[in-house]
Write a protein that holds these residues in place. Structure first.
Motif, PDB file in Angstrom:
ATOM      1  N   UNK A 173       0.833  -1.198   0.000  1.00  0.00           N
ATOM      2  CA  UNK A 173       0.000   0.000   0.000  1.00  0.00           C
ATOM      3  C   UNK A 173       0.871   1.252   0.000  1.00  0.00           C
ATOM      4  N   UNK A 174       1.947   1.247   0.767  1.00  0.00           N
ATOM      5  CA  UNK A 174       2.840   2.399   0.816  1.00  0.00           C
ATOM      6  C   UNK A 174       3.463   2.640  -0.545  1.00  0.00           C
ATOM      7  N   UNK A 175       3.948   1.606  -1.187  1.00  0.00           N
ATOM      8  CA  UNK A 175       4.574   1.806  -2.498  1.00  0.00           C
ATOM      9  C   UNK A 175       3.539   2.196  -3.539  1.00  0.00           C
ATOM     10  N   UNK A 176       2.314   1.659  -3.436  1.00  0.00           N
ATOM     11  CA  UNK A 176       1.258   1.998  -4.392  1.00  0.00           C
ATOM     12  C   UNK A 176       0.832   3.450  -4.229  1.00  0.00           C
ATOM     13  N   UNK A 177       0.627   3.899  -2.970  1.00  0.00           N
ATOM     14  CA  UNK A 177       0.171   5.271  -2.768  1.00  0.00           C
ATOM     15  C   UNK A 177       1.282   6.272  -3.020  1.00  0.00           C
ATOM     16  N   UNK A 178       2.541   5.814  -3.012  1.00  0.00           N
ATOM     17  CA  UNK A 178       3.625   6.748  -3.270  1.00  0.00           C
ATOM     18  C   UNK A 178       3.687   7.140  -4.742  1.00  0.00           C
ATOM     19  N   UNK A 179       3.045   6.382  -5.623  1.00  0.00           N
ATOM     20  CA  UNK A 179       3.024   6.757  -7.035  1.00  0.00           C
ATOM     21  C   UNK A 179       1.707   7.433  -7.411  1.00  0.00           C
ATOM     22  N   UNK A 180       0.708   7.372  -6.546  1.00  0.00           N
ATOM     23  CA  UNK A 180      -0.539   8.098  -6.791  1.00  0.00           C
ATOM     24  C   UNK A 180      -0.313   9.551  -6.431  1.00  0.00           C
ATOM     25  N   UNK A 181      -0.741  10.434  -7.309  1.00  0.00           N
ATOM     26  CA  UNK A 181      -0.476  11.855  -7.126  1.00  0.00           C
ATOM     27  C   UNK A 181      -1.678  12.577  -6.543  1.00  0.00           C
ATOM     28  N   UNK A 182      -1.412  13.699  -5.915  1.00  0.00           N
ATOM     29  CA  UNK A 182      -2.458  14.525  -5.314  1.00  0.00           C
ATOM     30  C   UNK A 182      -3.500  14.919  -6.358  1.00  0.00           C
ATOM     31  N   UNK A 183      -3.079  15.164  -7.591  1.00  0.00           N
ATOM     32  CA  UNK A 183      -4.034  15.579  -8.632  1.00  0.00           C
ATOM     33  C   UNK A 183      -5.072  14.505  -8.943  1.00  0.00           C
ATOM     34  N   UNK A 184      -4.768  13.234  -8.645  1.00  0.00           N
ATOM     35  CA  UNK A 184      -5.719  12.155  -8.891  1.00  0.00           C
ATOM     36  C   UNK A 184      -6.833  12.137  -7.854  1.00  0.00           C
ATOM     37  N   UNK A 185      -6.605  12.768  -6.726  1.00  0.00           N
ATOM     38  CA  UNK A 185      -7.550  12.720  -5.615  1.00  0.00           C
ATOM     39  C   UNK A 185      -8.247  14.056  -5.346  1.00  0.00           C
ATOM     40  N   UNK A 186      -7.628  15.154  -5.726  1.00  0.00           N
ATOM     41  CA  UNK A 186      -8.143  16.486  -5.377  1.00  0.00           C
ATOM     42  C   UNK A 186      -9.518  16.730  -5.989  1.00  0.00           C
ATOM     43  N   UNK A 187     -10.243  17.619  -5.369  1.00  0.00           N
ATOM     44  CA  UNK A 187     -11.511  18.054  -5.912  1.00  0.00           C
ATOM     45  C   UNK A 187     -11.300  19.390  -6.619  1.00  0.00           C
ATOM     46  N   UNK A 188     -11.905  19.532  -7.776  1.00  0.00           N
ATOM     47  CA  UNK A 188     -11.787  20.792  -8.512  1.00  0.00           C
ATOM     48  C   UNK A 188     -13.015  21.668  -8.294  1.00  0.00           C
ATOM     49  N   UNK A 189     -14.005  21.130  -7.598  1.00  0.00           N
ATOM     50  CA  UNK A 189     -15.228  21.873  -7.301  1.00  0.00           C
ATOM     51  C   UNK A 189     -15.002  22.693  -6.039  1.00  0.00           C
ATOM     52  N   UNK A 190     -14.274  23.805  -6.204  1.00  0.00           N
ATOM     53  CA  UNK A 190     -13.875  24.647  -5.088  1.00  0.00           C
ATOM     54  C   UNK A 190     -14.445  26.043  -5.292  1.00  0.00           C
ATOM     55  N   UNK A 191     -15.119  26.545  -4.272  1.00  0.00           N
ATOM     56  CA  UNK A 191     -15.642  27.908  -4.344  1.00  0.00           C
ATOM     57  C   UNK A 191     -14.496  28.874  -4.109  1.00  0.00           C
ATOM     58  N   UNK A 192     -14.356  29.832  -5.018  1.00  0.00           N
ATOM     59  CA  UNK A 192     -13.265  30.805  -4.887  1.00  0.00           C
ATOM     60  C   UNK A 192     -13.797  32.211  -5.111  1.00  0.00           C
ATOM     61  N   UNK A 193     -13.182  33.138  -4.399  1.00  0.00           N
ATOM     62  CA  UNK A 193     -13.501  34.551  -4.525  1.00  0.00           C
ATOM     63  C   UNK A 193     -12.204  35.328  -4.657  1.00  0.00           C
TER      64      UNK A 193
END
Length: 158
Positions: A66-86
């Motif tokens: 799991x550690x080696x698998x998650x070390x190649x998964x990037x933050x961009x694969x998990x992040x949400x782009x539905x963010x309210x911004x002002x």
């Protein structure tokens, strides 16, 4: 304006950081979430510590794999782009209306496309409360005077 009431972000994550790096940074700083920026520093999305922790737990593999698998998964694969911004120059009234109408508890503040800070609805609600010495952590008994608000001198580390 939003600039006047926002909390500056002490940390941003890159879209190219691994989940392990993102988890370590958030856990070490005690932050519950962080904006994610692209290679130009523009806001790409947002990720929370809970999102990363859940992704790490969903892996059915043994811990070492799991550690080696998650070390190649990037933050961009998990992040949400539905963010309210002002924008920083957004009037306070607009933020108040947003939090009254929406169920979201936070909004990101940007300058152009770059993240600058966050506004929490609870922080805006606290603006209506009168500030007293009871709002500060006590290191010694309080006298109820303005002396309670003084910040002690800090010792320099050698």
């Amino acid at each position: 304006t939003a600039r006047d009431v926002m909390h500056p972000w002490p940390l941003v994550l890159s879209t190219d950081e691994t989940l392990e790096q993102g988890y370590a940074l958030l856990a070490q700083t005690g932050l519950a979430s962080a904006p994610v920026v692209d290679s130009e520093g523009n806001l790409a999305g947002m990720v929370t510590l809970d999102m990363i922790a859940a992704a790490r737990l969903r892996s059915p593999k043994p811990k070492a794999a799991r550690v080696s698998s998650s070390s190649v998964r990037l933050v961009r694969h998990l992040m949400t782009t539905d963010v309210t911004r002002f924008e920083e120059s957004t009037p306070l009234g607009t933020l108040m209306e947003f939090f009254t109408d929406e169920s979201s508890s936070l909004a990101l503040i940007v300058r152009g496309k770059k993240p600058r800070g966050v506004v929490h609805c609870y922080a805006l609600a606290a603006l209506n409360e009168r500030l007293t010495s009871d709002h500060f952590a006590a290191t010694q008994s309080r006298s109820g005077t303005s002396a309670d608000l003084l910040v002690p001198d800090l010792a320099l580390a050698e």
